[in-house]
Write an enzyme that holds these catalytic residues in place. Structure first.
Site, mmCIF file in Angstrom:
data_model
loop_
_atom_site.group_PDB
_atom_site.id
_atom_site.type_symbol
_atom_site.label_atom_id
_atom_site.label_comp_id
_atom_site.label_asym_id
_atom_site.label_seq_id
_atom_site.Cartn_x
_atom_site.Cartn_y
_atom_site.Cartn_z
ATOM 1 N N LYS A 122 1.153 -0.653 0.169
ATOM 2 C CA LYS A 122 0.453 0.232 -0.146
ATOM 3 C C LYS A 122 0.816 1.422 0.167
ATOM 4 C CE LYS A 122 -2.440 -0.803 3.719
ATOM 5 N NZ LYS A 122 -3.143 -0.739 5.066
ATOM 6 N N ARG A 172 -10.317 2.266 9.217
ATOM 7 C CA ARG A 172 -10.083 0.982 9.740
ATOM 8 C C ARG A 172 -10.813 0.302 10.312
ATOM 9 N NH1 ARG A 172 -4.458 0.452 11.368
ATOM 10 N NH2 ARG A 172 -3.877 2.200 10.570
ATOM 11 N N ARG A 177 13.284 -8.130 4.996
ATOM 12 C CA ARG A 177 13.654 -6.773 4.381
ATOM 13 C C ARG A 177 14.654 -6.957 5.703
ATOM 14 N NH1 ARG A 177 8.766 -2.597 4.520
ATOM 15 N NH2 ARG A 177 8.767 -3.287 6.352
ATOM 16 N N ARG A 215 14.967 -3.562 10.578
ATOM 17 C CA ARG A 215 14.135 -2.744 11.831
ATOM 18 C C ARG A 215 13.144 -4.360 12.302
ATOM 19 N NH1 ARG A 215 10.035 0.707 8.889
ATOM 20 N NH2 ARG A 215 8.809 -0.962 9.451
ATOM 21 N N ARG A 252 1.113 -8.746 13.264
ATOM 22 C CA ARG A 252 0.549 -7.415 13.250
ATOM 23 C C ARG A 252 -0.543 -7.980 11.981
ATOM 24 N NH1 ARG A 252 5.900 -4.581 10.720
ATOM 25 N NH2 ARG A 252 4.072 -3.340 8.693
#
Ligand SMILES: [Zn+2]
Length: 209
Positions: free
Chosen positions: A13, A89, A123, A156, A167
């Protein structure tokens, strides 16, 4: 064109928003950037908002709604193209939004959870030049080291597997309901989030036409 983007963390997104902003002159509306603006520019509701954010508390629905309404009022004077991302949301917020703003199309970036996990846990970032790698899809030439400057790459904290699973689960419990909500309204377009960047842009351009 007024768009809403739906999709899990890692569905792309953010990258899609950037494309819409830079190539199609969209204004980007997310609660994160609206809240920052209200506080930075000391707009209406700034003190109330700070009382939650500074304590690390969740901003209540009705305050979020009031702030979004204020910001959309401003933006619609300046922009014909607006993309919303991360708001609404909840169904409650979607119902509120419906009364103040018409969304033309809802783009749902559908990515299966294995791919999401690889995108997020794979990542790696370079602290020096900020280049982002992915060990599965776009690895550096030498393991763990930046191609540009030889710096050690790091991961991270919130790209950790357990945090990512949490999440995705939170997303599944809440945002997923919105997919059904907008499907019922008839303006949901499902886009395969595994498409290449070029394919995705082509698809988006055809939606905007
Ligand atoms: Zn680097």
């Amino acid at each position: 064109m007024k768009l809403l983007l739906l999709g899990a963390p890692g569905s792309g997104k953010g990258t899609l928003s950037e494309y819409l902003i830079s190539k199609h002159n969209f204004a980007h509306v997310s609660t994160g950037n609206i809240f920052r603006k209200v506080i930075d520019e000391n707009l209406e509701y700034a003190d109330e908002l700070k009382s939650y954010i500074l304590k690390g508390l969740l901003v209540p629905n009705d305050l979020t709604n009031k702030i979004v309404k204020q910001e959309l009022g401003e933006l619609t004077k300046k922009y014909t193209n607006i993309v919303m991302d991360g708001y609404p949301r909840t169904i409650e917020q979607a119902e509120f939004l419906k009364n103040i703003f018409t969304i033309d199309k809802v783009i749902y970036l559908n990515v299966d959870s294995d791919l999401l996990v690889k995108r997020l846990t794979g990542r790696r970032m370079c602290n020096k030049c900020k280049k982002i790698y992915n060990i599965y899809f776009s690895p550096p030439k030498k393991d763990g080291v930046c191609d540009n400057d030889g710096e050690l790459l790091f991961q991270r904290k919130d790209d950790d597997l357990s945090i990512i699973q949490e999440r995705i689960q939170t997303y599944n419990q809440t945002t997923f309901l919105l997919i059904d909500y907008y499907k019922d309204k008839g303006n949901l377009i499902e886009v395969d989030g595994a498409l290449s960047t070029e394919e995705l842009h082509e698809k988006i351009n055809s939606i905007l036409r």
